[in-house]
Design an enzyme around this catalytic site. Structure first.
Site, PDB file in Angstrom:
ATOM      1  N   GLU A  48      13.398  16.165  29.143  1.00 56.53           N
ATOM      2  CA  GLU A  48      12.873  16.938  30.320  1.00 56.53           C
ATOM      3  C   GLU A  48      14.026  17.444  30.916  1.00 56.53           C
ATOM      4  O   GLU A  48      15.018  16.828  31.402  1.00 56.53           O
ATOM      5  CB  GLU A  48      12.013  16.308  31.518  1.00 56.53           C
ATOM      6  CG  GLU A  48      10.498  16.140  30.814  1.00 56.53           C
ATOM      7  CD  GLU A  48       9.732  15.658  31.968  1.00 56.53           C
ATOM      8  OE1 GLU A  48       8.554  15.369  31.912  1.00 56.53           O
ATOM      9  OE2 GLU A  48      10.345  15.222  33.197  1.00 56.53           O
ATOM     10  N   CYS A  49      14.174  18.791  30.979  1.00 57.54           N
ATOM     11  CA  CYS A  49      15.513  19.558  31.690  1.00 57.54           C
ATOM     12  C   CYS A  49      16.691  18.999  31.486  1.00 57.54           C
ATOM     13  O   CYS A  49      17.326  19.355  30.577  1.00 57.54           O
ATOM     14  CB  CYS A  49      15.003  19.391  33.264  1.00 57.54           C
ATOM     15  SG  CYS A  49      15.810  20.468  34.384  1.00 57.54           S
ATOM     16  N   ALA A  50      17.384  18.113  32.097  1.00 58.32           N
ATOM     17  CA  ALA A  50      18.696  17.714  31.769  1.00 58.32           C
ATOM     18  C   ALA A  50      18.595  17.031  30.379  1.00 58.32           C
ATOM     19  O   ALA A  50      19.720  17.013  29.460  1.00 58.32           O
ATOM     20  CB  ALA A  50      19.072  16.516  32.821  1.00 58.32           C
TER      21      ALA A  50
END
Length: 503
Positions: free
Chosen positions: A374-376
């Protein structure tokens, strides 16, 4: 079930809620009380400071991410874990009545306070006002009669005379003053474009700030009055959330028992007894060794909800944390990998320097084993982040910082089958980033990948986002698995299968 509780809210962001709440948690803990810390909304950073102050995990309460029906159960679970709390302190988000952009008030601090029948303490930034503060407080008290404002904390007070003026104004409207906090420049907390700097990145400095905030709270807040107000909260008519019951009732999203009805962890008799960890609606978890799910942590990956490892464990996995900035190998026996959010751009040098782990992650993903990012995590799996080499799991996909901040709640549908959900599964999540992938997240233009999610923007246009490639699911969308427990059972089932293949 009765748990003394209070909500600390504010008229707007920037009033000092996090500092006041963190100090209050530390001061109450110093009195020998067990304190359960909570944060309204999806924020990951404030709970890190709460955890330092309270000595137990900070947990989020977000009706959009997990559903209104789970707020009470999740609150009680937190208040009872690892032991029953003497008091729960809930920090609000933004202004008291600020919530979902298209559903007025939904997900706001007022919404959560109402769901929990909790009294509210309004933190007011009084640095540039005197008697006018009374008009502000009176308006907030009158705006929604379902919300009970039990007192105020006056923050950023400049002098003893300023405090006298403010107290007199509160007396005019019969509003109890539960604290007067003087200005202290030394307590400024470093910020970043997405909020405060995570506590995990500040180590000793964060602990020092928490200790000083606790001393300020002990001196400037009326702790006895706050405890008395919290004790007025009534019994909460809910059963504590149970991760074992949640995964037992969820299945893996492929058929009946997908977590949308009874047996989602919010009531009795749904998975709390022997042989009750059903997955896929088929019965008990498969016998045999438990697969190891490696979960990234350390200073680069600090974003995650406490319920995620609880759900993975309940679904039959052993959770093994690791730090991609220093650990040169994945935990022994890893069968699945979770890489959550954080600030990898700040630690890009350390992540790049750890070439051994980057190669290990790339080789692991190439086996088809389940990887959820997720994201990072998406940025870490890309080929490069602002030119710094990353893992290269997503082929030619690179990432870079952008001047534009992307944020907001999303209602998404799985665009393809993946290790998290079958195609068409509807989930709720949020975006919060100032980076972009090149080519854009959404697959299609990336060889051997498909989009992870579909949703519609404010204008109604359909967007695709994220990448699904083999066993990899990488996306900017943050989700809370307590609101989608079938993801845990599906993911662990995939980990178990990967373990069997590797054996």
């Amino acid at each position: 079930m009765r748990v003394p509780r209070i909500v600390l809210a504010a008229p707007a962001s920037g009033a000092g809620k996090t500092s006041i709440v963190t100090g209050l948690l530390a001061a109450l803990r110093a009195r020998g009380l067990a304190v359960s810390p909570h944060k309204v909304g999806p924020d990951y950073i404030d709970p890190g400071y709460h955890a330092l102050a309270a000595g137990r995990p900070g947990r989020n309460l977000d009706p959009w991410l997990v559903g209104e029906e789970r707020i009470g159960p999740l609150f009680l679970h937190a208040a009872l874990t690892p032991r029953r709390a003497d008091i729960a302190v809930i920090e609000g988000v933004m202004g008291l009545f600020d919530g979902h952009a298209t559903r007025p008030g939904f997900g706001s601090t007022a919404h959560v306070a109402t769901l929990l029948a909790a009294p509210v303490v309004l933190v007011v930034d009084a640095r540039a006002a005197g008697r006018s503060v009374a008009a502000t407080v009176h308006g907030f008290r009158a705006f929604d009669p379902r919300v009970r404002i039990g007192g105020v904390v006056l923050n950023q007070v400049g002098s003893a005379r300023h405090a006298e003026i403010l107290r007199a104004a509160m007396a005019e409207i019969a509003m109890p003053v539960l604290g007067v906090v003087r200005r202290r420049a030394s307590l400024a907390t470093p910020s970043r474009h997405l909020g405060l700097v995570p506590a995990a990145e500040r180590a000793g400095a964060a602990r020092d700030v928490v200790a000083e905030l606790g001393a300020v709270a002990a001196e400037d807040l009326d702790l006895d009055a706050l405890l008395a107000l919290a004790a007025t909260a009534p019994d909460l008519p809910a059963e504590p959330w149970d991760p074992r019951a949640a995964v037992a009732g969820a299945g893996d999203g492929t058929g009946p028992g997908d977590g949308t009805g009874p047996g989602d962890g919010t009531g009795p008799g749904d998975g709390t007894g022997p042989g009750d960890c059903a997955i896929g609606g088929t019965g008990a978890i498969a016998a045999g060794p438990r697969p190891v799910v490696a979960v990234a942590g350390g200073p680069a990956f600090t974003f995650g909800y406490t319920e995620l490892p609880e759900l993975l464990t309940a679904a039959g996995a052993d959770v093994a944390p690791f730090d991609p900035t220093v650990d040169e190998a994945l935990p022994g026996g890893t069968s699945a990998l979770v890489i959550g959010g954080g600030f990898p751009q700040v630690h890009a040098g350390a992540l790049t320097a750890n070439a051994a782990l980057r190669a290990a992650v790339r080789a692991f993903a190439a086996t088809g084993a389940p990887v959820a990012a997720e994201c990072a995590g998406l940025l870490y799996l890309s080929s490069a982040l602002d030119g710094a080499p990353m893992c290269g799991v997503l082929g030619e996909v690179a990432a870079a910082m952008t001047p534009r901040l992307t944020l907001g709640y999303r209602e998404a549908a799985a665009a393809t089958d993946s290790v998290l959900a079958p195609r068409g599964t509807v989930v709720r999540g949020h975006e919060f980033h100032r980076t972009a992938t090149i080519p854009p997240a959404g697959g299609g233009t990336v060889r051997d990948s498909a989009p992870a999610w579909r949703w519609r923007d404010a204008a109604g246009a359909e967007l695709v986002e994220g990448f699904v490639r083999g066993g990899v699911h990488a996306s900017y969308l943050h989700t809370h698995w307590a609101g989608m427990p079938a993801a845990a059972t599906r993911f662990v089932a995939a980990a178990r299968q990967a373990r069997a293949v590797a054996a």
